[in-house]
Design an enzyme around this catalytic site. Structure first.
Site, PDB file in Angstrom:
ATOM      1  N   ARG A  97       0.856  -1.189   0.000  1.00  0.00           N
ATOM      2  CA  ARG A  97       0.000   0.000   0.000  1.00  0.00           C
ATOM      3  C   ARG A  97       0.890   1.236   0.000  1.00  0.00           C
ATOM      4  NH1 ARG A  97      -3.551  -2.147  -1.878  1.00  0.00           N
ATOM      5  NH2 ARG A  97      -5.677  -2.469  -1.182  1.00  0.00           N
ATOM      6  N   HIS A 145      -0.950   1.117  -9.818  1.00  0.00           N
ATOM      7  CA  HIS A 145      -1.649   0.134  -8.983  1.00  0.00           C
ATOM      8  C   HIS A 145      -2.231  -1.011  -9.844  1.00  0.00           C
ATOM      9  CE1 HIS A 145      -3.957  -0.327  -4.928  1.00  0.00           C
ATOM     10  NE2 HIS A 145      -3.793  -1.508  -5.507  1.00  0.00           N
TER      11      HIS A 145
HETATM   12  P1  NDP Z   1      -2.325 -11.219   4.309  1.00  0.00           P
HETATM   13  O1  NDP Z   1      -3.202 -10.657   5.335  1.00  0.00           O
HETATM   14  O2  NDP Z   1      -2.526 -12.639   3.861  1.00  0.00           O
HETATM   15  O3  NDP Z   1      -0.813 -11.119   4.841  1.00  0.00           O
HETATM   16  C1  NDP Z   1      -0.283  -9.993   5.447  1.00  0.00           C
HETATM   17  C2  NDP Z   1       1.157 -10.300   5.834  1.00  0.00           C
HETATM   18  O4  NDP Z   1       1.731  -9.099   6.379  1.00  0.00           O
HETATM   19  C3  NDP Z   1       1.247 -11.376   6.924  1.00  0.00           C
HETATM   20  O5  NDP Z   1       2.356 -12.188   6.696  1.00  0.00           O
HETATM   21  C4  NDP Z   1       1.445 -10.542   8.191  1.00  0.00           C
HETATM   22  O6  NDP Z   1       2.157 -11.203   9.217  1.00  0.00           O
HETATM   23  C5  NDP Z   1       2.274  -9.407   7.655  1.00  0.00           C
HETATM   24  N1  NDP Z   1       2.191  -8.269   8.560  1.00  0.00           N
HETATM   25  C6  NDP Z   1       1.081  -7.565   8.915  1.00  0.00           C
HETATM   26  N2  NDP Z   1       1.403  -6.613   9.817  1.00  0.00           N
HETATM   27  C7  NDP Z   1       2.725  -6.732  10.024  1.00  0.00           C
HETATM   28  C8  NDP Z   1       3.643  -6.049  10.858  1.00  0.00           C
HETATM   29  N3  NDP Z   1       3.263  -5.048  11.665  1.00  0.00           N
HETATM   30  N4  NDP Z   1       4.929  -6.436  10.830  1.00  0.00           N
HETATM   31  C9  NDP Z   1       5.330  -7.461  10.043  1.00  0.00           C
HETATM   32  N5  NDP Z   1       4.515  -8.144   9.223  1.00  0.00           N
HETATM   33  C10 NDP Z   1       3.235  -7.787   9.226  1.00  0.00           C
HETATM   34  O7  NDP Z   1      -2.360 -10.233   3.082  1.00  0.00           O
HETATM   35  P2  NDP Z   1      -2.205 -10.554   1.520  1.00  0.00           P
HETATM   36  O8  NDP Z   1      -0.941 -11.307   1.316  1.00  0.00           O
HETATM   37  O9  NDP Z   1      -3.459 -11.128   0.985  1.00  0.00           O
HETATM   38  O10 NDP Z   1      -2.105  -9.061   0.924  1.00  0.00           O
HETATM   39  C11 NDP Z   1      -1.086  -8.175   1.364  1.00  0.00           C
HETATM   40  C12 NDP Z   1      -1.381  -6.777   0.870  1.00  0.00           C
HETATM   41  O11 NDP Z   1      -1.120  -6.678  -0.516  1.00  0.00           O
HETATM   42  C13 NDP Z   1      -2.841  -6.330   0.997  1.00  0.00           C
HETATM   43  O12 NDP Z   1      -3.143  -5.910   2.306  1.00  0.00           O
HETATM   44  C14 NDP Z   1      -2.896  -5.184   0.007  1.00  0.00           C
HETATM   45  O13 NDP Z   1      -2.573  -3.975   0.675  1.00  0.00           O
HETATM   46  C15 NDP Z   1      -1.801  -5.511  -1.002  1.00  0.00           C
HETATM   47  N6  NDP Z   1      -2.336  -5.777  -2.354  1.00  0.00           N
HETATM   48  C16 NDP Z   1      -1.928  -4.971  -3.397  1.00  0.00           C
HETATM   49  C17 NDP Z   1      -2.362  -5.209  -4.678  1.00  0.00           C
HETATM   50  C18 NDP Z   1      -1.835  -4.418  -5.816  1.00  0.00           C
HETATM   51  O14 NDP Z   1      -2.326  -4.559  -6.938  1.00  0.00           O
HETATM   52  N7  NDP Z   1      -0.825  -3.588  -5.631  1.00  0.00           N
HETATM   53  C19 NDP Z   1      -3.335  -6.289  -4.978  1.00  0.00           C
HETATM   54  C20 NDP Z   1      -3.670  -7.102  -3.821  1.00  0.00           C
HETATM   55  C21 NDP Z   1      -3.183  -6.835  -2.556  1.00  0.00           C
HETATM   56  P3  NDP Z   1       1.579 -12.546   9.922  1.00  0.00           P
HETATM   57  O15 NDP Z   1       1.745 -13.625   8.871  1.00  0.00           O
HETATM   58  O16 NDP Z   1       2.460 -12.731  11.066  1.00  0.00           O
HETATM   59  O17 NDP Z   1       0.128 -12.263  10.227  1.00  0.00           O
END
Ligand code: NDP
Length: 311
Positions: free
Chosen positions: A227, A275
């Site tokens: 993001r 994006h």
């Molecule tokens: P998930 O919820 O499956 O995974 C999020 C990951 O981020 C997890 O591994 C989580 O850790 C980690 N995380 C969250 N907070 C923290 C933190 N404070 N410190 C360290 N690690 C953290 O999300 P997705 O993989 O489905 O998607 C990720 C993001 O990709 C979405 O939120 C969206 O913003 C973005 N996106 C962008 C797109 C684009 O076209 N550019 C399209 C689709 C998504 P843990 O495993 O420990 O919970």
């Protein structure tokens, strides 16, 4: 009970097309679209891509907001969002695979100096550079969720050294995983490319700031597909100018569409895309119909967001 589809990006997905797809999956559903929502009291589920502040308040009996994507930060940022409204999102390997391809494409472009060759060709210059060796190159993937794991795996499959970082510690095949602030410092210092697939949450907002850029390997490139608001953009410009990292590839920005006068457009070491890294949702959209059915039958919802955690 009615589902209202109000995606608000007709160039990407038309409400009526999504409605037709969901009705094929669940013909008995009462599905309305943004141009003709009917009685607001009947709307119990709302499907959006862009969520407008206060939008939930238009529907007094709203129980569920379903995002047509993975990131829900804009919905959670709405201070007027009633506590009782649940939020679900999509988990799509189609987008995840596209994002892995995007990151790999940019990394390979750098490994093989393709940008420089474009510039040299424009000047009819014959200059050769040795390719960077894949096996000696380390790629960090920050965020090891559904998408991050697909991205990391793609680099493993292509012979890169891969490091991962997430909130909770993980063990994943053929890569070293880290967690916590100390883990992040290790990952950043060791990496040639840093791919951010983090969600925007109160903890990750502006995580890429001056302090963090100072921990980067100065030769490294940041690729942000998570993001836009993960990055403090003025700190990024300063860090690039001060040589704290070598470049940035940004698919997401704090303000989208990025205004034409924003300095990110013109910085020589920034490459921008609008994006698009994860574009298609594939069959994951059918989970919207399934969540409608589950909501109607009071069953546990698919891909429920933890509102406290922020993802
Ligand atoms: P998930 O919820 O499956 O995974 C999020 C990951 O981020 C997890 O591994 C989580 O850790 C980690 N995380 C969250 N907070 C923290 C933190 N404070 N410190 C360290 N690690 C953290 O999300 P997705 O993989 O489905 O998607 C990720 C993001 O990709 C979405 O939120 C969206 O913003 C973005 N996106 C962008 C797109 C684009 O076209 N550019 C399209 C689709 C998504 P843990 O495993 O420990 O919970």
């Amino acid at each position: 009970m009615a589902l209202l589809i109000d995606v608000k990006h007709p160039d990407w997905m038309k409400d009526e097309d999504l409605r037709a797809k969901l009705l094929r999956q669940y013909p008995a559903a009462d599905i309305r679209i943004g141009t003709d929502p009917g009685d607001p009291d009947e709307i119990e589920m709302l499907t959006v891509s862009t969520y407008l502040p206060g939008e939930a308040l238009r529907y007094p009996n709203l129980k569920l907001i379903q995002k047509t994507g993975a990131g829900v930060n804009n919905i959670l940022a709405d201070h007027e969002l009633p506590e009782a409204v649940q939020i679900t999102r999509l988990q799509t390997d189609t987008s995840g695979t596209e994002m892995a391809e995007y990151a790999l494409a940019y990394v390979l472009q750098e490994q093989r100096h393709i940008r420089q060759y474009h510039q040299h060709q424009a000047r009819s210059e014959w200059v050769a550079y040795p390719p960077r060796k894949t096996g000696d190159t380390t790629v960090a993937v920050l965020g090891l969720g559904r998408i991050g794991v697909l991205v990391a795996q793609r680099f493993v499959d292509n012979g890169f050294q891969v490091l991962g970082w997430s909130r909770s510690p993980k063990t994943l095949d053929k890569m070293s995983c880290f967690a916590g602030d100390e883990g992040l410092t290790k990952v950043l210092t060791m990496s040639d490319y840093v791919v951010s697939v983090l969600p925007s949450t109160p903890e990750t907002l502006q995580i890429f700031d001056r302090d963090l850029f100072k921990r980067f390997n100065p030769q490294s490139l940041l690729i942000n597909v998570g993001r836009g608001d993960l990055v403090n953009e003025s700190d990024l410009l300063q860090a690039l100018d001060d040589g704290e990292l070598a470049g940035a590839i940004l698919d997401v920005m704090s303000i989208e569409p990025l205004p034409a006068d924003n300095p990110l457009w013109l910085h020589p070491r920034i490459q921008l895309t609008p994006h698009i890294s994860g574009y298609h949702l594939g069959d994951a959209v059918l989970d919207i119909a399934e969540n409608y059915r589950r909501l109607q039958n009071d069953e546990p919802l698919l891909h429920l967001v933890d509102r406290g955690r922020g993802y």
